[in-house]
Design a protein around this motif. Structure first.
Motif, PDB file in Angstrom:
ATOM      1  N   UNK A   1      15.096   1.435   3.019  1.00 38.01           N
ATOM      2  CA  UNK A   1      15.858   1.036   1.836  1.00 38.01           C
ATOM      3  C   UNK A   1      16.942   2.074   1.530  1.00 38.01           C
ATOM      4  N   UNK A   2      16.605   3.372   1.680  1.00 32.75           N
ATOM      5  CA  UNK A   2      17.593   4.430   1.441  1.00 32.75           C
ATOM      6  C   UNK A   2      18.762   4.312   2.406  1.00 32.75           C
ATOM      7  N   UNK A   3      18.466   4.069   3.666  1.00 32.81           N
ATOM      8  CA  UNK A   3      19.528   3.922   4.660  1.00 32.81           C
ATOM      9  C   UNK A   3      20.409   2.723   4.327  1.00 32.81           C
TER      10      UNK A   3
ATOM     11  N   UNK B   1       0.857  -1.189   0.000  1.00 33.92           N
ATOM     12  CA  UNK B   1       0.000   0.000   0.000  1.00 33.92           C
ATOM     13  C   UNK B   1       0.893   1.240   0.000  1.00 33.92           C
ATOM     14  N   UNK B   2       0.294   2.403  -0.223  1.00 36.32           N
ATOM     15  CA  UNK B   2       1.054   3.662  -0.212  1.00 36.32           C
ATOM     16  C   UNK B   2       1.722   3.873   1.151  1.00 36.32           C
ATOM     17  N   UNK B   3       0.993   3.577   2.212  1.00 38.12           N
ATOM     18  CA  UNK B   3       1.522   3.747   3.565  1.00 38.12           C
ATOM     19  C   UNK B   3       2.750   2.862   3.766  1.00 38.12           C
ATOM     20  N   UNK B   4       2.659   1.614   3.318  1.00 35.07           N
ATOM     21  CA  UNK B   4       3.788   0.695   3.447  1.00 35.07           C
ATOM     22  C   UNK B   4       4.976   1.167   2.616  1.00 35.07           C
ATOM     23  N   UNK B   5       4.698   1.675   1.426  1.00 38.16           N
ATOM     24  CA  UNK B   5       5.769   2.194   0.569  1.00 38.16           C
ATOM     25  C   UNK B   5       6.502   3.333   1.269  1.00 38.16           C
ATOM     26  N   UNK B   6       5.728   4.235   1.881  1.00 36.91           N
ATOM     27  CA  UNK B   6       6.328   5.377   2.574  1.00 36.91           C
ATOM     28  C   UNK B   6       7.128   4.942   3.795  1.00 36.91           C
ATOM     29  N   UNK B   7       6.730   3.858   4.442  1.00 41.07           N
ATOM     30  CA  UNK B   7       7.464   3.364   5.603  1.00 41.07           C
ATOM     31  C   UNK B   7       8.739   2.626   5.189  1.00 41.07           C
ATOM     32  N   UNK B   8       8.691   1.941   4.058  1.00 48.27           N
ATOM     33  CA  UNK B   8       9.831   1.143   3.615  1.00 48.27           C
ATOM     34  C   UNK B   8      10.908   1.997   2.940  1.00 48.27           C
ATOM     35  N   UNK B   9      10.505   3.048   2.250  1.00 45.59           N
ATOM     36  CA  UNK B   9      11.456   3.869   1.493  1.00 45.59           C
ATOM     37  C   UNK B   9      12.651   4.353   2.325  1.00 45.59           C
TER      38      UNK B   9
ATOM     39  N   UNK C   1      28.447  -6.182  12.466  1.00 43.37           N
ATOM     40  CA  UNK C   1      27.651  -4.989  12.191  1.00 43.37           C
ATOM     41  C   UNK C   1      26.653  -5.247  11.059  1.00 43.37           C
ATOM     42  N   UNK C   2      27.104  -5.932  10.011  1.00 43.24           N
ATOM     43  CA  UNK C   2      26.243  -6.245   8.872  1.00 43.24           C
ATOM     44  C   UNK C   2      25.074  -7.128   9.313  1.00 43.24           C
ATOM     45  N   UNK C   3      25.370  -8.130  10.117  1.00 46.47           N
ATOM     46  CA  UNK C   3      24.308  -9.027  10.587  1.00 46.47           C
ATOM     47  C   UNK C   3      23.340  -8.313  11.529  1.00 46.47           C
ATOM     48  N   UNK C   4      23.868  -7.446  12.395  1.00 48.37           N
ATOM     49  CA  UNK C   4      23.001  -6.654  13.275  1.00 48.37           C
ATOM     50  C   UNK C   4      22.050  -5.792  12.453  1.00 48.37           C
ATOM     51  N   UNK C   5      22.589  -5.156  11.398  1.00 48.85           N
ATOM     52  CA  UNK C   5      21.756  -4.326  10.520  1.00 48.85           C
ATOM     53  C   UNK C   5      20.682  -5.161   9.825  1.00 48.85           C
ATOM     54  N   UNK C   6      21.045  -6.376   9.418  1.00 49.46           N
ATOM     55  CA  UNK C   6      20.061  -7.251   8.775  1.00 49.46           C
ATOM     56  C   UNK C   6      18.939  -7.621   9.738  1.00 49.46           C
ATOM     57  N   UNK C   7      19.300  -7.895  10.992  1.00 50.71           N
ATOM     58  CA  UNK C   7      18.293  -8.247  12.000  1.00 50.71           C
ATOM     59  C   UNK C   7      17.339  -7.084  12.228  1.00 50.71           C
ATOM     60  N   UNK C   8      17.893  -5.884  12.375  1.00 55.65           N
ATOM     61  CA  UNK C   8      17.067  -4.695  12.593  1.00 55.65           C
ATOM     62  C   UNK C   8      16.145  -4.469  11.392  1.00 55.65           C
ATOM     63  N   UNK C   9      16.701  -4.582  10.180  1.00 59.08           N
ATOM     64  CA  UNK C   9      15.920  -4.380   8.963  1.00 59.08           C
ATOM     65  C   UNK C   9      14.778  -5.397   8.885  1.00 59.08           C
ATOM     66  N   UNK C  10      15.090  -6.648   9.175  1.00 59.56           N
ATOM     67  CA  UNK C  10      14.081  -7.706   9.115  1.00 59.56           C
ATOM     68  C   UNK C  10      12.960  -7.465  10.126  1.00 59.56           C
ATOM     69  N   UNK C  11      13.326  -7.045  11.334  1.00 62.93           N
ATOM     70  CA  UNK C  11      12.311  -6.757  12.357  1.00 62.93           C
ATOM     71  C   UNK C  11      11.406  -5.592  11.950  1.00 62.93           C
ATOM     72  N   UNK C  12      12.005  -4.557  11.356  1.00 60.56           N
ATOM     73  CA  UNK C  12      11.201  -3.415  10.907  1.00 60.56           C
ATOM     74  C   UNK C  12      10.273  -3.826   9.763  1.00 60.56           C
ATOM     75  N   UNK C  13      10.785  -4.666   8.874  1.00 61.23           N
ATOM     76  CA  UNK C  13       9.956  -5.129   7.769  1.00 61.23           C
ATOM     77  C   UNK C  13       8.802  -5.990   8.296  1.00 61.23           C
ATOM     78  N   UNK C  14       9.072  -6.745   9.337  1.00 57.65           N
ATOM     79  CA  UNK C  14       8.038  -7.589   9.939  1.00 57.65           C
ATOM     80  C   UNK C  14       6.916  -6.732  10.519  1.00 57.65           C
TER      81      UNK C  14
END
Length: 151
Positions: free
Chosen positions: A62-64, A51-59, A97-110
């Motif tokens: 992804x930029x970071x 949805x538009x809301x999800x797109x705005x939250x994910x953008x 650090x890379x794995x920590x970032x992946x975990x954080x990203x995955x949790x936010x996506x969840x």
């Protein structure tokens, strides 16, 4: 005489092939972080029906991620130019650090995606990982082949 001509033809063909490959590498378009993020969000929208809301939250996520990736790549390029290799502790810190970032990203996506979207996202990530492993294997095989040919 025939041997000399055939050797010259082979050398000429090899030179043309390597030059063409170098040109192809140079022609890759260099996209900005914003452009990369925008394309990634659009691909995810198509694949996951966001949805538009999800797109705005994910953008921003992804930029970071893209800016971190670009900074790490620049750091690796500088190290390669200076012929510096990271120590075992530095490698551990980078991977951690890379794995920590992946975990954080995955949790936010969840949090952002619903259950079915997240399941599709996980499948997409697995495919990407497998594709990356295959590419690494092919590169390693090429390097081994080239080192054997040099000997």
């Amino acid at each position: 005489m025939k041997k000399i001509v055939s050797i010259l033809v082979l050398v000429f063909a090899f030179t043309l092939t390597t030059q063409a490959q170098k040109k192809r590498k140079d022609q890759k378009p260099k996209l900005s972080v914003e452009q990369q993020a925008d394309l990634a969000v659009k691909k995810m929208t198509l694949a996951l029906d966001l949805s538009k809301k999800q797109q705005n939250q994910i953008a921003p996520l992804i930029k970071a991620q893209a800016s971190e990736r670009k900074a790490a790549m620049e750091k690796r390029k500088k190290a390669r130019i200076n012929e510096e290799k990271p120590t075992a502790d530095e490698m551990y810190a980078m991977q951690s650090k890379r794995l920590d970032n992946q975990i954080v990203f995955k949790n936010k996506m969840k949090e952002i995606l619903d259950a079915t979207q997240f399941e599709k996202f996980e499948k997409m990530a697995k495919r990407r990982m497998q594709k990356g492993k295959q590419m690494k294997e092919k590169d390693a095989q090429k390097k081994r082949r080239m080192s054997r040919e040099e000997k």
